[in-house]
Design an enzyme around this catalytic site. Structure first.
Site, short mmCIF file in Angstrom:
data_model
loop_
_atom_site.label_atom_id
_atom_site.label_comp_id
_atom_site.label_asym_id
_atom_site.label_seq_id
_atom_site.Cartn_x
_atom_site.Cartn_y
_atom_site.Cartn_z
N GLY A 111 0.84 -1.19 0.00
CA GLY A 111 0.00 0.00 0.00
C GLY A 111 0.88 1.24 0.00
O GLY A 111 0.58 2.24 -0.65
N THR A 112 1.98 1.16 0.71
CA THR A 112 2.93 2.28 0.78
C THR A 112 3.43 2.63 -0.62
O THR A 112 3.47 3.81 -1.00
CB THR A 112 4.11 1.89 1.70
OG1 THR A 112 3.58 1.60 3.00
CG2 THR A 112 5.15 2.98 1.78
N ASN A 161 -7.16 3.76 9.83
CA ASN A 161 -6.56 2.57 10.45
C ASN A 161 -6.60 2.60 11.98
O ASN A 161 -6.60 1.56 12.62
CB ASN A 161 -5.12 2.41 9.97
CG ASN A 161 -4.34 3.71 9.95
OD1 ASN A 161 -4.73 4.67 9.28
ND2 ASN A 161 -3.27 3.76 10.70
N GLN A 189 -7.70 0.03 4.52
CA GLN A 189 -8.43 -0.52 5.68
C GLN A 189 -9.89 -0.82 5.36
O GLN A 189 -10.55 -1.50 6.13
CB GLN A 189 -8.36 0.46 6.87
CG GLN A 189 -6.97 0.60 7.46
CD GLN A 189 -6.45 -0.68 8.13
OE1 GLN A 189 -7.21 -1.61 8.44
NE2 GLN A 189 -5.15 -0.75 8.33
N SER A 216 -4.47 -3.13 -0.32
CA SER A 216 -3.29 -3.93 0.05
C SER A 216 -3.71 -5.32 0.52
O SER A 216 -4.69 -5.46 1.25
CB SER A 216 -2.52 -3.18 1.16
OG SER A 216 -1.40 -3.93 1.55
N HIS A 236 -2.30 -7.70 2.54
CA HIS A 236 -2.13 -8.32 3.87
C HIS A 236 -3.14 -7.84 4.91
O HIS A 236 -3.13 -8.30 6.05
CB HIS A 236 -0.69 -8.16 4.37
CG HIS A 236 -0.30 -6.78 4.81
ND1 HIS A 236 -0.14 -6.44 6.13
CD2 HIS A 236 -0.03 -5.66 4.10
CE1 HIS A 236 0.24 -5.17 6.21
NE2 HIS A 236 0.31 -4.67 4.99
N CYS A 292 0.67 1.23 13.38
CA CYS A 292 0.61 0.88 11.96
C CYS A 292 1.87 1.30 11.21
O CYS A 292 2.21 0.72 10.21
CB CYS A 292 -0.58 1.55 11.32
SG CYS A 292 -1.70 0.36 10.65
N1 PLP Z 1 -2.74 2.90 4.32
C1 PLP Z 1 -3.36 2.54 5.45
C2 PLP Z 1 -4.64 3.19 5.82
C3 PLP Z 1 -2.80 1.55 6.27
O1 PLP Z 1 -3.42 1.21 7.39
C4 PLP Z 1 -1.58 0.96 5.88
C5 PLP Z 1 -0.93 -0.04 6.74
O2 PLP Z 1 -1.16 -0.15 7.89
C6 PLP Z 1 -0.99 1.36 4.69
C7 PLP Z 1 -1.59 2.34 3.93
C8 PLP Z 1 0.29 0.78 4.21
O3 PLP Z 1 0.05 -0.46 3.57
P1 PLP Z 1 1.24 -1.51 3.44
O4 PLP Z 1 1.46 -2.09 4.79
O5 PLP Z 1 0.72 -2.52 2.45
O6 PLP Z 1 2.42 -0.76 2.94
#
Ligand code: PLP
Length: 379
Positions: free
Chosen positions: A69-70, A147, A175, A195, A197, A319
């Protein structure tokens, strides 16, 4: 150990693992290769793309696979920044750092940015965007569900407002997927992040869903995979797992509605009875998420005590890192620093049971009593 930290990551579902195993245990081929192995990998990749697209009502051609997601969030922000040199980026004050940090880093390159506050219930209102900002804004990112608090935003309204003001709109739905209905086409948004996971799929795979009308210049360059928007050989086994997890995500919605919401009700009733303050209690929230604090009890001490007793829960900032900084989400809602510092999050999952919740409540009561007694002796 009882796991109540499903907003951080979820366990790989056995059906997902089953689909992935053949791609982990035999020669999987490179989907770009022009031989039988490559073609098989390519077909599997495209089938997974169809499943991911179907889960959010998007077209498969709109799905760009990334590693997280990042990465998806960084891709859209940097991609827009490269394509539009004089753009103005807006984001809500409660975004995950993988939205706010890349946007903040654009300032040194001459871009204009605006952080837009939420109200004390954690809700984003377009009316809080000033006329001056509205006129120059070119991109806006507001997450679908938070989140930490679990608060669900009115994305349809924000997307509509953005369209009327010719602002490109992105939502981070990491989320939301698997917990509430996510419909890319009906929402009519320009870009969206999901994402794997967080929905019982493997870690290290995600997607950016992009409307074909928006122009982004890739910041990952190389072999031209994913229509040139994300170079790098695709992680086939993980993508297959992501596809399966997405396929299952509609089943999860039923479970979230029928079972998880009921468990949270039991949990929150007990939390209130022992004096917890539940953040955004009356806002529309994800049915698995409870974010709370006890006055005069240190959150990290309580978290460690609960971990010793076999319960895994999270602190506000869990998170993003191990940081003990107070939750930026709560601070931006105007919550008192001490309460924000002590905030803890419980995020239930598909495998959570009433027995686990009741066991947690008993342990929490004991630990809160103990910490209150210790505080009284020290005072
Ligand atoms: N965006 C939100 C709202 C999240 O809660 C998270 C992870 O906790 C991310 C993005 C990041 O996703 P990833 O862990 O796949 O990089």
């Amino acid at each position: 150990m009882i796991y109540f930290d499903n907003n951080a990551t979820t366990a790989l579902h056995p059906e997902v693992l089953k689909e992935m195993l053949p791609f982990l245990t035999s020669q999987q081929g490179n989907p770009a290769s022009n031989h039988t192995f490559g073609r098989k990998a390519h077909t599997a990749l495209e089938e997974a793309r169809e499943k991911v697209a179907a889960s959010v009502n998007a077209h498969p051609s709109q799905v760009i696979f990334t590693s997280s997601g990042t990465e998806s969030n960084n891709t859209i922000i940097n991609g827009i920044a490269k394509a539009y040199s004089n753009s103005h980026f807006g984001y809500s004050s409660i975004e995950h750092p993988c939205i706010s940090e890349p946007i903040k880093s654009l300032v040194s390159q001459g871009y204009k940015i605006s952080e837009i506050p939420v109200d004390s219930n954690g809700i984003f209102n377009v009316s809080s965007i000033s006329d001056k900002t509205k006129k120059s804004l070119t991109f806006l990112s507001v997450m679908m569900a938070n989140n930490e608090t679990g608060v669900i935003q009115n994305i349809a309204e924000i997307a509509d407002w953005s369209k009327k003001n010719t602002i490109q709109f992105h939502t981070d739905a990491v989320q939301a997927l698997g917990k509430i209905k996510v419909d890319f086409e009906a929402l009519d948004i320009d870009a969206m992040t999901i994402s794997s996971h967080k929905i019982y799929g493997p870690q290290g795979v995600a997607a950016l869903i992009v409307n074909k009308k928006i122009d982004i210049i890739p910041y990952m360059q190389g072999g031209g995979q994913e229509k040139g928007l994300r170079s790098g050989t695709e992680n086939i086994a993980a993508i297959i797992g992501f596809g399966k997890a997405c396929e299952r995500s509609s089943q999860n919605l039923v479970e979230f509605k029928e079972n998880i919401g009921r468990l949270r009700l039991i949990l929150e009733k007990a939390l209130l009875a022992i004096g917890a303050i539940i953040f955004c209690e009356n806002s529309n929230r994800l049915s698995n998420t409870t974010f709370f604090s006890f006055k005069n009890i240190d959150g990290s001490t309580l978290l460690t005590a609960l971990d010793r007793k076999g319960f895994a829960i999270a602190s506000g900032s869990a998170c993003s890192s191990n940081s003990s900084e107070p939750s930026h989400v709560l601070l931006s809602m105007g919550v008192d620093l001490d309460l924000a510092q002590g905030a803890l999050r419980i995020s239930l999952g598909l495998e959570s049971t009433e027995g686990e919740v009741n066991g947690f409540i008993d342990t929490l009561k004991d630990e809160v009593d103990r910490l209150r007694q210790m505080a009284a002796v020290a005072a």
